[in-house]
Design a protein around this motif. Structure first.
Motif, PDB file in Angstrom:
ATOM      1  N   UNK A 100       0.991  -1.097  -0.011  1.00 15.88           N
ATOM      2  CA  UNK A 100       0.055  -0.022   0.103  1.00 15.88           C
ATOM      3  C   UNK A 100       1.035   1.201   0.009  1.00 15.88           C
ATOM      4  N   UNK A 101       1.838   1.095   0.934  1.00 16.81           N
ATOM      5  CA  UNK A 101       2.874   2.578   0.968  1.00 16.81           C
ATOM      6  C   UNK A 101       3.617   2.806  -0.449  1.00 16.81           C
ATOM      7  N   UNK A 102       3.871   1.579  -1.131  1.00  9.57           N
ATOM      8  CA  UNK A 102       4.420   1.639  -2.196  1.00  9.57           C
ATOM      9  C   UNK A 102       3.578   2.258  -3.402  1.00  9.57           C
ATOM     10  N   UNK A 103       2.320   1.508  -3.447  1.00  7.44           N
ATOM     11  CA  UNK A 103       1.475   2.157  -4.285  1.00  7.44           C
ATOM     12  C   UNK A 103       1.154   3.826  -4.063  1.00  7.44           C
ATOM     13  N   UNK A 104       0.951   4.208  -2.965  1.00  8.07           N
ATOM     14  CA  UNK A 104       0.882   5.598  -2.625  1.00  8.07           C
ATOM     15  C   UNK A 104       1.848   6.500  -2.988  1.00  8.07           C
ATOM     16  N   UNK A 105       3.255   6.063  -2.798  1.00  9.00           N
ATOM     17  CA  UNK A 105       4.367   6.690  -3.284  1.00  9.00           C
ATOM     18  C   UNK A 105       4.542   6.765  -4.760  1.00  9.00           C
ATOM     19  N   UNK A 106       4.172   5.781  -5.316  1.00  8.83           N
ATOM     20  CA  UNK A 106       4.379   5.745  -6.843  1.00  8.83           C
ATOM     21  C   UNK A 106       3.306   6.737  -7.243  1.00  8.83           C
ATOM     22  N   UNK A 107       2.023   6.792  -6.857  1.00 17.52           N
ATOM     23  CA  UNK A 107       1.067   7.717  -7.386  1.00 17.52           C
ATOM     24  C   UNK A 107       1.602   9.188  -7.191  1.00 17.52           C
ATOM     25  N   UNK A 108       2.180   9.559  -6.175  1.00 16.45           N
ATOM     26  CA  UNK A 108       2.515  10.835  -5.950  1.00 16.45           C
ATOM     27  C   UNK A 108       3.881  10.931  -6.859  1.00 16.45           C
ATOM     28  N   UNK A 109       4.748  10.162  -6.888  1.00 14.39           N
ATOM     29  CA  UNK A 109       5.955  10.251  -7.428  1.00 14.39           C
ATOM     30  C   UNK A 109       5.778  10.387  -9.135  1.00 14.39           C
ATOM     31  N   UNK A 110       4.893   9.558  -9.502  1.00 14.16           N
ATOM     32  CA  UNK A 110       4.528   9.997 -11.095  1.00 14.16           C
ATOM     33  C   UNK A 110       3.555  10.786 -11.459  1.00 14.16           C
ATOM     34  N   UNK A 111       2.731  11.237 -10.467  1.00 10.75           N
ATOM     35  CA  UNK A 111       1.807  12.192 -10.632  1.00 10.75           C
ATOM     36  C   UNK A 111       0.268  11.565 -11.512  1.00 10.75           C
ATOM     37  N   UNK A 112       0.295  10.229 -11.266  1.00  9.03           N
ATOM     38  CA  UNK A 112      -0.985   9.502 -11.862  1.00  9.03           C
ATOM     39  C   UNK A 112      -1.628   8.713 -10.729  1.00  9.03           C
ATOM     40  N   UNK A 113      -2.879   8.491 -11.061  1.00  5.99           N
ATOM     41  CA  UNK A 113      -3.824   7.374 -10.355  1.00  5.99           C
ATOM     42  C   UNK A 113      -3.855   6.016 -10.829  1.00  5.99           C
ATOM     43  N   UNK A 114      -4.492   4.927 -10.257  1.00  4.99           N
ATOM     44  CA  UNK A 114      -4.719   3.990 -10.763  1.00  4.99           C
ATOM     45  C   UNK A 114      -5.132   3.804 -12.159  1.00  4.99           C
ATOM     46  N   UNK A 115      -4.313   2.772 -12.821  1.00  6.90           N
ATOM     47  CA  UNK A 115      -4.786   2.592 -14.339  1.00  6.90           C
ATOM     48  C   UNK A 115      -4.523   3.926 -15.168  1.00  6.90           C
ATOM     49  N   UNK A 116      -3.575   4.850 -14.684  1.00  2.00           N
ATOM     50  CA  UNK A 116      -3.316   6.090 -15.557  1.00  2.00           C
ATOM     51  C   UNK A 116      -2.137   5.745 -16.071  1.00  2.00           C
ATOM     52  N   UNK A 117      -1.586   6.565 -17.106  1.00  2.00           N
ATOM     53  CA  UNK A 117      -0.198   6.604 -17.642  1.00  2.00           C
ATOM     54  C   UNK A 117       0.388   7.982 -17.678  1.00  2.00           C
ATOM     55  N   UNK A 118       1.796   7.741 -17.400  1.00  2.00           N
ATOM     56  CA  UNK A 118       2.461   9.017 -17.432  1.00  2.00           C
ATOM     57  C   UNK A 118       2.511   9.850 -18.932  1.00  2.00           C
ATOM     58  N   UNK A 119       2.355  11.115 -18.879  1.00  2.00           N
ATOM     59  CA  UNK A 119       2.107  12.009 -20.103  1.00  2.00           C
ATOM     60  C   UNK A 119       3.128  11.423 -21.126  1.00  2.00           C
ATOM     61  N   UNK A 120       4.482  10.991 -20.956  1.00  2.00           N
ATOM     62  CA  UNK A 120       5.329  10.661 -21.842  1.00  2.00           C
ATOM     63  C   UNK A 120       4.913   9.101 -22.453  1.00  2.00           C
ATOM     64  N   UNK A 121       3.858   8.604 -21.847  1.00  2.00           N
ATOM     65  CA  UNK A 121       3.402   7.256 -22.500  1.00  2.00           C
ATOM     66  C   UNK A 121       4.284   6.118 -22.071  1.00  2.00           C
ATOM     67  N   UNK A 122       5.292   6.283 -21.103  1.00  2.00           N
ATOM     68  CA  UNK A 122       6.225   5.226 -20.654  1.00  2.00           C
ATOM     69  C   UNK A 122       5.651   4.242 -19.666  1.00  2.00           C
ATOM     70  N   UNK A 123       4.837   4.848 -18.403  1.00  2.00           N
ATOM     71  CA  UNK A 123       4.528   3.814 -17.431  1.00  2.00           C
ATOM     72  C   UNK A 123       3.184   3.876 -17.170  1.00  2.00           C
ATOM     73  N   UNK A 124       2.437   2.819 -17.180  1.00  2.00           N
ATOM     74  CA  UNK A 124       1.121   2.932 -16.649  1.00  2.00           C
ATOM     75  C   UNK A 124       1.173   2.280 -15.166  1.00  2.00           C
ATOM     76  N   UNK A 125       0.383   2.927 -14.202  1.00  2.00           N
ATOM     77  CA  UNK A 125       0.429   2.309 -12.841  1.00  2.00           C
ATOM     78  C   UNK A 125      -0.802   1.707 -12.583  1.00  2.00           C
ATOM     79  N   UNK A 126      -0.648   0.470 -11.635  1.00  2.00           N
ATOM     80  CA  UNK A 126      -2.058  -0.233 -11.512  1.00  2.00           C
ATOM     81  C   UNK A 126      -1.998  -0.930 -10.344  1.00  2.00           C
TER      82      UNK A 126
END
Ligand code: FES
Length: 291
Positions: A109-135
């Motif tokens: 849970x902590x990893x997911x929260x930190x990655x959301x913050x770090x990447x600036x995306x939510x669940x099932x969202x992709x970074x603007x450069x199209x590199x990473x989708x977080x889920x």
């Protein structure tokens, strides 16, 4: 044109460019030939279209339906049932953080929260450069390495918020990233082609995983009621742990040193003879004969 199975005008969907379609048709023919019944090829065919489009598009759905003589509704039903098929464009790297029970309490849970913050995306969202989708992902049966992060279904074990942030930074920067085990990492589209059943041609990939081994027709033979031989799996035939006619339980025991079911002390292996935990039934469950 009418989709006869739906009785409705067919939805317009752009077709693949001629060269792409020719390549897809050749690959589809190869996939379909693996199965006695063509509709069994639907799952790999969907992976095949994802290897071109990056997700399951309406064009891909119509392509699969045409190849397998299914309706687009039937293909859509399958494509929307399994989470491995994407319904919208996704990044080159699908970063899945396991947030099922064990991983969650071990830090998922902590990893997911930190990655959301770090990447600036939510669940099932992709970074603007199209590199990473977080889920969020469900348990991937690697709980003993919790918390687990998966990138395009390759394992990254025992992660921390800091290591997970380094991982996504490296993916975005194009630096080499190595999974904890298994094959080298590749992009989502490349992974989709491998999942469609085409050999992983990358140098070192087969050595890293040991390869899939020769194709087995054991399932087909079993479905025809034929006996299996050791050649079906390349391994000696595994004996059943259930006693066969004329065998004692001990004689049917599995690997050396592994007790037969009758000797095994685990309470998970067989129903208990008594019902200590059921005061209303001190003699234990009534047998079928006693009824
Ligand atoms: S709970 Fe995460 S792999 Fe099982």
């Amino acid at each position: 044109m009418t989709d006869v199975s739906l009785g409705m005008p067919q939805l317009p969907a752009a077709d693949y460019p001629a060269e792409v379609r020719a390549r897809l048709e050749a690959d589809a023919k190869d996939i379909i030939a693996r199965y006695p019944d063509s509709r069994s090829a639907l799952l790999p065919l969907l992976h095949l279209t994802q290897s071109v489009d990056g997700y399951v598009t309406r064009t891909g759905i119509r392509f699969c339906a045409e190849q397998l003589e299914l309706t687009t509704a039937e293909v859509t039903a399958v494509a929307t049932f399994y989470s491995m098929y994407r319904r919208k464009p996704s990044g080159d790297y699908q970063v899945g953080v396991c947030t099922n029970t064990l991983c969650a309490v071990m830090g998922g849970d902590a990893i997911f929260d930190e990655l959301k913050e770090h990447l600036g995306v939510g669940n099932n969202e992709t970074t603007p450069d199209g590199k990473v989708t977080l889920e969020h992902i469900e348990c991937n049966a690697a709980c003993d390495f919790a918390p687990v992060v998966m990138v395009n279904w390759e394992f990254f074990d025992n992660q921390t918020p800091a290591s997970a942030k380094r991982l996504v930074d490296d993916l975005i920067a194009g630096r080499e990233v190595r999974p904890t085990r298994g094959a080298p990492l590749c992009t989502y589209k490349e992974t989709a082609r491998i999942l469609a059943g085409f050999p992983d041609q990358r140098p070192g990939a087969v050595e890293a995983t040991g390869g899939a081994g020769p194709a087995s027709l054991a399932g087909l033979r079993l479905s025809r009621g034929e006996a299996l031989s050791g050649a079906d799996s390349g391994q000696p035939v595994r004996r059943s742990s259930v006693p066969q006619q004329g065998e004692t339980p001990a004689a049917s025991s599995g690997a050396p040193g592994h007790p037969s079911p009758a000797e095994h002390a685990s309470s998970h292996d067989a129903p208990q003879e008594t019902a200590v935990s059921d005061p209303a039934n001190p003699a234990g469950p009534e047998s079928e004969e006693g009824k």
